[in-house]
Motif scaffolding. Structure first.
Motif, PDB file in Angstrom:
ATOM      1  N   LEU A  65       5.113   5.706   3.668  1.00  0.00           N
ATOM      2  CA  LEU A  65       4.353   6.787   3.026  1.00  0.00           C
ATOM      3  C   LEU A  65       3.486   6.235   1.914  1.00  0.00           C
ATOM      4  O   LEU A  65       3.977   5.551   1.010  1.00  0.00           O
ATOM      5  CB  LEU A  65       5.311   7.836   2.445  1.00  0.00           C
ATOM      6  CG  LEU A  65       6.353   8.449   3.391  1.00  0.00           C
ATOM      7  CD1 LEU A  65       7.096   9.568   2.682  1.00  0.00           C
ATOM      8  CD2 LEU A  65       5.708   8.945   4.676  1.00  0.00           C
ATOM      9  N   ARG A  66       2.206   6.544   1.998  1.00  0.00           N
ATOM     10  CA  ARG A  66       1.290   6.237   0.903  1.00  0.00           C
ATOM     11  C   ARG A  66       1.124   7.507   0.081  1.00  0.00           C
ATOM     12  O   ARG A  66       0.808   8.579   0.623  1.00  0.00           O
ATOM     13  CB  ARG A  66      -0.067   5.772   1.432  1.00  0.00           C
ATOM     14  CG  ARG A  66      -1.001   5.263   0.335  1.00  0.00           C
ATOM     15  CD  ARG A  66      -2.334   4.844   0.919  1.00  0.00           C
ATOM     16  NE  ARG A  66      -3.073   5.986   1.446  1.00  0.00           N
ATOM     17  CZ  ARG A  66      -4.091   5.894   2.299  1.00  0.00           C
ATOM     18  NH1 ARG A  66      -4.444   4.707   2.778  1.00  0.00           N
ATOM     19  NH2 ARG A  66      -4.725   6.968   2.716  1.00  0.00           N
ATOM     20  N   LEU A  67       1.357   7.389  -1.213  1.00  0.00           N
ATOM     21  CA  LEU A  67       1.323   8.567  -2.078  1.00  0.00           C
ATOM     22  C   LEU A  67      -0.054   8.772  -2.671  1.00  0.00           C
ATOM     23  O   LEU A  67      -0.863   7.839  -2.787  1.00  0.00           O
ATOM     24  CB  LEU A  67       2.353   8.409  -3.203  1.00  0.00           C
ATOM     25  CG  LEU A  67       3.803   8.177  -2.759  1.00  0.00           C
ATOM     26  CD1 LEU A  67       4.726   8.178  -3.969  1.00  0.00           C
ATOM     27  CD2 LEU A  67       4.238   9.221  -1.741  1.00  0.00           C
ATOM     28  N   PRO A 117       0.807  -1.227   0.000  1.00  0.00           N
ATOM     29  CA  PRO A 117       0.000   0.000   0.000  1.00  0.00           C
ATOM     30  C   PRO A 117       0.833   1.267   0.000  1.00  0.00           C
ATOM     31  O   PRO A 117       0.324   2.338  -0.321  1.00  0.00           O
ATOM     32  CB  PRO A 117      -0.813  -0.121   1.299  1.00  0.00           C
ATOM     33  CG  PRO A 117       0.050  -0.944   2.192  1.00  0.00           C
ATOM     34  CD  PRO A 117       0.764  -1.907   1.297  1.00  0.00           C
ATOM     35  N   THR A 118       2.101   1.177   0.403  1.00  0.00           N
ATOM     36  CA  THR A 118       2.962   2.360   0.452  1.00  0.00           C
ATOM     37  C   THR A 118       4.043   2.268  -0.612  1.00  0.00           C
ATOM     38  O   THR A 118       4.385   1.177  -1.087  1.00  0.00           O
ATOM     39  CB  THR A 118       3.608   2.502   1.839  1.00  0.00           C
ATOM     40  OG1 THR A 118       4.378   1.324   2.123  1.00  0.00           O
ATOM     41  CG2 THR A 118       2.539   2.671   2.907  1.00  0.00           C
ATOM     42  N   ALA A 119       4.576   3.416  -0.989  1.00  0.00           N
ATOM     43  CA  ALA A 119       5.583   3.477  -2.046  1.00  0.00           C
ATOM     44  C   ALA A 119       6.960   3.846  -1.548  1.00  0.00           C
ATOM     45  O   ALA A 119       7.953   3.552  -2.213  1.00  0.00           O
ATOM     46  CB  ALA A 119       5.142   4.477  -3.128  1.00  0.00           C
ATOM     47  N   LEU A 120       7.047   4.505  -0.376  1.00  0.00           N
ATOM     48  CA  LEU A 120       8.340   4.969   0.133  1.00  0.00           C
ATOM     49  C   LEU A 120       8.486   4.615   1.608  1.00  0.00           C
ATOM     50  O   LEU A 120       7.508   4.651   2.373  1.00  0.00           O
ATOM     51  CB  LEU A 120       8.478   6.489  -0.030  1.00  0.00           C
ATOM     52  CG  LEU A 120       8.556   7.038  -1.464  1.00  0.00           C
ATOM     53  CD1 LEU A 120       8.522   8.567  -1.432  1.00  0.00           C
ATOM     54  CD2 LEU A 120       9.800   6.544  -2.180  1.00  0.00           C
ATOM     55  N   THR A 121       9.719   4.283   1.983  1.00  0.00           N
ATOM     56  CA  THR A 121      10.072   4.077   3.386  1.00  0.00           C
ATOM     57  C   THR A 121      11.080   5.148   3.777  1.00  0.00           C
ATOM     58  O   THR A 121      12.097   5.330   3.107  1.00  0.00           O
ATOM     59  CB  THR A 121      10.688   2.689   3.602  1.00  0.00           C
ATOM     60  OG1 THR A 121       9.740   1.689   3.240  1.00  0.00           O
ATOM     61  CG2 THR A 121      11.082   2.505   5.060  1.00  0.00           C
ATOM     62  N   VAL A 122      10.795   5.858   4.853  1.00  0.00           N
ATOM     63  CA  VAL A 122      11.643   6.965   5.298  1.00  0.00           C
ATOM     64  C   VAL A 122      12.143   6.672   6.708  1.00  0.00           C
ATOM     65  O   VAL A 122      11.378   6.241   7.578  1.00  0.00           O
ATOM     66  CB  VAL A 122      10.866   8.302   5.289  1.00  0.00           C
ATOM     67  CG1 VAL A 122      11.742   9.435   5.783  1.00  0.00           C
ATOM     68  CG2 VAL A 122      10.351   8.608   3.898  1.00  0.00           C
ATOM     69  N   VAL A 164       5.340  15.892  10.864  1.00  0.00           N
ATOM     70  CA  VAL A 164       4.860  17.147  10.264  1.00  0.00           C
ATOM     71  C   VAL A 164       5.529  17.384   8.922  1.00  0.00           C
ATOM     72  O   VAL A 164       4.879  17.749   7.926  1.00  0.00           O
ATOM     73  CB  VAL A 164       5.120  18.324  11.232  1.00  0.00           C
ATOM     74  CG1 VAL A 164       4.831  19.648  10.538  1.00  0.00           C
ATOM     75  CG2 VAL A 164       4.267  18.187  12.488  1.00  0.00           C
ATOM     76  N   LEU A 165       6.839  17.159   8.858  1.00  0.00           N
ATOM     77  CA  LEU A 165       7.576  17.378   7.611  1.00  0.00           C
ATOM     78  C   LEU A 165       7.070  16.445   6.506  1.00  0.00           C
ATOM     79  O   LEU A 165       6.878  16.860   5.360  1.00  0.00           O
ATOM     80  CB  LEU A 165       9.066  17.167   7.863  1.00  0.00           C
ATOM     81  CG  LEU A 165      10.042  17.514   6.734  1.00  0.00           C
ATOM     82  CD1 LEU A 165      11.391  17.929   7.312  1.00  0.00           C
ATOM     83  CD2 LEU A 165      10.240  16.345   5.787  1.00  0.00           C
ATOM     84  N   LEU A 166       6.834  15.196   6.866  1.00  0.00           N
ATOM     85  CA  LEU A 166       6.386  14.220   5.858  1.00  0.00           C
ATOM     86  C   LEU A 166       4.948  14.485   5.429  1.00  0.00           C
ATOM     87  O   LEU A 166       4.601  14.367   4.254  1.00  0.00           O
ATOM     88  CB  LEU A 166       6.521  12.802   6.415  1.00  0.00           C
ATOM     89  CG  LEU A 166       7.944  12.324   6.742  1.00  0.00           C
ATOM     90  CD1 LEU A 166       7.908  10.969   7.423  1.00  0.00           C
ATOM     91  CD2 LEU A 166       8.786  12.268   5.481  1.00  0.00           C
ATOM     92  N   ALA A 167       4.079  14.828   6.384  1.00  0.00           N
ATOM     93  CA  ALA A 167       2.661  15.001   6.067  1.00  0.00           C
ATOM     94  C   ALA A 167       2.397  16.207   5.189  1.00  0.00           C
ATOM     95  O   ALA A 167       1.444  16.210   4.399  1.00  0.00           O
ATOM     96  CB  ALA A 167       1.850  15.107   7.362  1.00  0.00           C
ATOM     97  N   GLY A 203       2.016  15.355  -2.493  1.00  0.00           N
ATOM     98  CA  GLY A 203       2.068  14.009  -3.061  1.00  0.00           C
ATOM     99  C   GLY A 203       1.989  12.915  -2.024  1.00  0.00           C
ATOM    100  O   GLY A 203       1.778  11.750  -2.361  1.00  0.00           O
ATOM    101  N   VAL A 204       2.163  13.259  -0.730  1.00  0.00           N
ATOM    102  CA  VAL A 204       2.059  12.265   0.339  1.00  0.00           C
ATOM    103  C   VAL A 204       0.624  12.252   0.846  1.00  0.00           C
ATOM    104  O   VAL A 204       0.108  13.266   1.325  1.00  0.00           O
ATOM    105  CB  VAL A 204       3.043  12.576   1.486  1.00  0.00           C
ATOM    106  CG1 VAL A 204       2.823  11.615   2.642  1.00  0.00           C
ATOM    107  CG2 VAL A 204       4.472  12.493   0.981  1.00  0.00           C
ATOM    108  N   ASP A 205      -0.022  11.089   0.758  1.00  0.00           N
ATOM    109  CA  ASP A 205      -1.420  10.972   1.146  1.00  0.00           C
ATOM    110  C   ASP A 205      -1.571  10.543   2.602  1.00  0.00           C
ATOM    111  O   ASP A 205      -2.521  10.929   3.273  1.00  0.00           O
ATOM    112  CB  ASP A 205      -2.121   9.956   0.238  1.00  0.00           C
ATOM    113  CG  ASP A 205      -3.620  10.040   0.340  1.00  0.00           C
ATOM    114  OD1 ASP A 205      -4.141  11.149   0.469  1.00  0.00           O
ATOM    115  OD2 ASP A 205      -4.282   8.975   0.284  1.00  0.00           O
ATOM    116  N   ALA A 206      -0.653   9.716   3.089  1.00  0.00           N
ATOM    117  CA  ALA A 206      -0.743   9.256   4.475  1.00  0.00           C
ATOM    118  C   ALA A 206       0.646   8.869   4.960  1.00  0.00           C
ATOM    119  O   ALA A 206       1.495   8.429   4.183  1.00  0.00           O
ATOM    120  CB  ALA A 206      -1.701   8.076   4.598  1.00  0.00           C
TER     121      ALA A 206
END
Length: 760
Positions: free
Chosen positions: A587-589, A447-452, A465-468, A472-475
């Motif tokens: 991160l789900r985009l 379900p997610t495209a990126l791991t941070v 906060v920075l990620l949200a 393009g970041v949905d969740a």
């Protein structure tokens, strides 16, 4: 023997077309099997393709700078050696991602162990900081030609000028450093040298390594890697692909054998009168059997030899991937054996099925048994008579009637034709499943495209906060992942805590329900198999010295860690460790967001405190299957074509007796042609329906079985769309109709005298 040869020669002159058909059919099937073998080897063993094309080294030795590597070239069994390249162990960073790298000073592209450029070019002496990255390392760093790599803690930078494939052990984070080739000037602090050996006998690798270490001295050799180790690692990623393609190959072989059996059986049925004449003039049953056996085996040998010669000489010239596959296959160690074994196996199989049919020919009585004027199945059925009374075209009704009343022979033809069509449906299902991984990854555990991951410079709140707020970041799903020991401490599994109870992680569930309550978790198929548990059971594991007991309430599709993953919410793990803080963020985009663009933007916004990785899609490793599926469909189409030609020939031969009656009742040649075309089309339609009806559940079962064996679990299979299946059926029926039109037209325009002689 002389009489046998004379009859065989006479039969060949009288039936040149049929003999040519048998030869061409055998040649086509053997060529298809050889091409399929080449295609399977090309797709299932990409490491072997890279090793062959790069003229890879069988042994790589990492030595001290003082080692006298020049003595290795004179060792027995060593065909050639590379130069002794200076190496430096460095850490590089790109867009916040770090990786350990072996920087290798290579002034020019070597002849042994030659990296295969996938993009970009090789650096020249005017670019002391230009590097070529190994493909897996480049993917891990999200780097491509033109990007700049930094060396943390220094002011040095490297410029990526190319990406290449190599047959050496590939980059594995924390285990195996990646490879980067550069000019010697880029290696500023060399820690040793590396040299490659290419052997005359690859099976003698172990002894060759012992001799090399003895010559150099054990203290001078730091690390040894062999081609067997690299191959085993690379092939592990293609286990699923190899199993699927092996199954397709077996099915194609069976379909080809049945097609040849049908062709030979139809030909012998057409010679029953000639067989009776042979027995009447003194031939024994054994001689009759030998006539047909030797004749058809000779045709098979001729066709198989022609296929082998053409494949060997012209196969590599076929444009596209198929020609590349043949070229690589011809360089593999087992190529000569396969080139000999496949034609011989086909000839032996044809000999076996011919022997069965010839045995039947040996039992034909010397005096031909008069055929009944009207066989029981020849009278019109009540449904057919009523259809004619309703004004339906006679050609359509009589063609359908011929298929329905054919019974045994029609069923046999439908069965032989349905097998390649069934395999085509399975192949299309495999293609559709791969497309589903790419188009709808959220349904298959992605379900997610990126791991941070954030370092100590950002606390949890600031990182969220920075990620949200990133476009393009949905969740954002905070989480941790730790290694846990299973009961008995015999294996390690991955314990993940992702999301919270208020904002749960969207697992792809194939069984059970979400983990909503305390101590509830979902697990992958690999973990269930490892522990021998099912959904609903409780499991106990150990994280460090802390026990963790979880209730498995669902089975999730887990593409990572062979499915040996148990997942719960971050809140559940905090109940045992209140001080637990997230170490990663999934991160789900948003739909349509570009993953690479979002990753670059996050790296810039993080100011060096974020490490961003793309989530690996297991379908990326199955990309070669697309080209192989297309090749398999072509092979199976050829086998189906041979079966259709056999069916058309048999239908026309058996209809010769009806030609006079059809003309007598006033049917035109065009209507008589339509009867044969309709009969062939109905047979093809029945085969398509049967192949689709069996192929769809078979494909679903096969894909799910492979998913279970790999740890993904069941529930990943996807079937082709109804529109695609409808187009597939229409193409098969239309092809059968077009194939039968010309021979049916010729038969309908035969002279009455020819027809009388044929049925006399």
């Amino acid at each position: 023997m002389r009489a046998t040869l004379r009859w065989a020669h006479s039969d060949l002159r009288a039936h040149r077309g049929e003999a040519l058909f048998i030869v061409l059919a055998t040649a086509g099937i053997v060529a298809s099997l050889l091409l399929a073998t080449a295609l399977f080897g090309y797709a299932t063993n990409p490491w072997q393709r890279v090793f062959t094309q790069s003229h890879g080294a069988h042994v790589w030795l990492h030595t001290a700078r003082s080692a006298d590597t020049g003595r290795l070239a004179s060792l027995d069994g060593v065909e050639s050696v590379t130069s002794a390249y200076l190496t430096e162990a460095v850490t590089v960073s790109s867009r916040g991602t770090r990786a350990s790298v072996e920087l290798r000073g290579t002034p020019s592209r070597p002849t042994v162990g030659r990296p295969l450029l996938a993009s970009g070019r090789w650096p020249d002496a005017r670019e002391p900081d230009g590097v070529v990255l190994e493909a897996r390392l480049a993917r891990a760093l999200l780097a491509e030609p033109g990007d700049t790599l930094t060396l943390p803690g220094t002011t040095r930078t490297l410029t990526v000028v190319g990406v290449a494939e190599s047959a050496e052990p590939r980059y594995r984070p924390g285990e195996q450093p990646g490879l980067a080739w550069a000019q010697p000037a880029a290696v500023r602090d060399p820690g040793g040298r590396v040299i490659g050996l290419r052997l005359t006998d690859p099976d003698d690798t172990g002894y060759a390594v012992q001799r090399a270490v003895t010559v150099l001295g054990a203290g001078a050799v730091g690390e040894v890697s062999t081609w067997q180790q690299a191959r085993a690692e690379a092939q592990g990623d293609n286990r699923l692909l190899g199993q699927v393609l092996g199954l397709f190959g077996l099915g194609a072989l069976i379909a080809a054998g049945l097609a040849v059996h049908g062709a030979i059986g139809t030909r012998i049925r057409g010679h029953l009168r000639d067989i009776s004449v042979l027995k009447a003039i003194g031939f024994t049953p054994g001689q009759v059997v030998r006539i047909f056996l030797l004749q058809h085996v000779a045709y098979a040998v001729l066709g198989a030899a022609a296929a082998a010669v053409l494949t060997q000489s012209l196969g590599a010239r076929i444009p596209g991937r198929l020609g590349d596959a043949v070229g690589v296959w011809q360089g593999l160690p087992g190529h000569p054996v396969t080139l000999f074994a496949v034609p011989v196996g086909a000839v032996l199989f044809i000999g076996a099925v011919t022997g069965l049919a010839a045995w039947r020919a040996g039992r034909v009585p010397p005096v031909p048994v008069p055929r009944p004027a009207a066989p029981p199945a020849g009278r019109l059925m009540g449904v057919a008579r009523r259809a004619l009374g309703l004004g339906l075209p006679p050609a359509l009704v009589l063609g359908w009637h011929k298929v329905v009343t054919g019974r045994v022979r029609t069923l046999a033809t439908v069965g032989r034709l349905a097998l390649p069509l069934l395999l085509m449906v399975v192949a299309m299902s495999a293609w559709t499943t791969i497309d589903r991984f790419h188009s709808r990854p959220e349904e298959l555990g992605l379900p997610t495209a990126l791991t941070v991951r954030a370092d100590g410079g950002l606390n949890d709140g600031d990182a969220r906060v920075l990620l949200a707020r990133e476009r393009g970041v949905d969740a954002v799903y905070p989480g941790v992942e730790v290694a846990a020991l299973v009961p008995g401490q015999t294996a390690t599994i991955a314990l993940r805590g992702l999301g919270t109870r208020e904002d749960p992680y969207p697992y792809a569930l194939a069984e059970g329900r979400r983990a909503d309550g305390p101590d509830e978790a979902v697990a992958g198929q690999g973990l269930l198999d490892l522990l021998g548990v099912r959904v609903g059971d409780w499991v106990r594991m150990t994280v460090g010295d802390q026990p963790q007991i979880l209730h498995i309430v669902g089975r999730s599709i887990e593409p990572e860690n062979a499915g040996r993953v148990i997942s719960t919410s971050l809140d559940t793990l905090r109940e045992n460790d209140p001080g637990l803080r997230p170490t990663l963020y999934q991160l789900r985009l948003s739909p349509g967001a570009d993953r690479d663009s979002v990753a670059r933007s996050l790296l810039t916004a993080g100011g060096g405190h974020l490490d961003v990785h793309a989530v690996t899609n297991p379908a990326d490793g199955l990309s070669p299957l697309r080209a192989v599926v297309a090749g398999l469909i072509c092979v199976l189409a050829l086998i189906g074509l041979i079966e259709l030609l056999t069916a058309v020939g048999g239908t026309i031969r058996e209809s010769e007796r009806d030609l006079l009656a059809l003309k007598a009742i006033g049917l035109s040649p065009r209507q008589i042609t339509a009867i044969t075309v309709t009969a062939t089309s109905c047979t093809a339609l029945a085969a398509v329906v049967a192949g689709t009806a069996v192929g769809l559940p078979l494909a679903h079962w096969l894909v799910d079985a492979q998913g279970r064996s790999s740890g993904l679990g069941t529930g990943i299979a996807a079937v082709p769309s109804p529109l695609l299946l409808l187009l597939f059926a229409a193409a098969a029926v239309a092809g059968a109709a077009a194939l039968s039109a010309l021979p049916a037209t010729r038969a309908a325009h035969r002279r009455l005298a020819d027809t009388l002689s044929a049925v006399a």
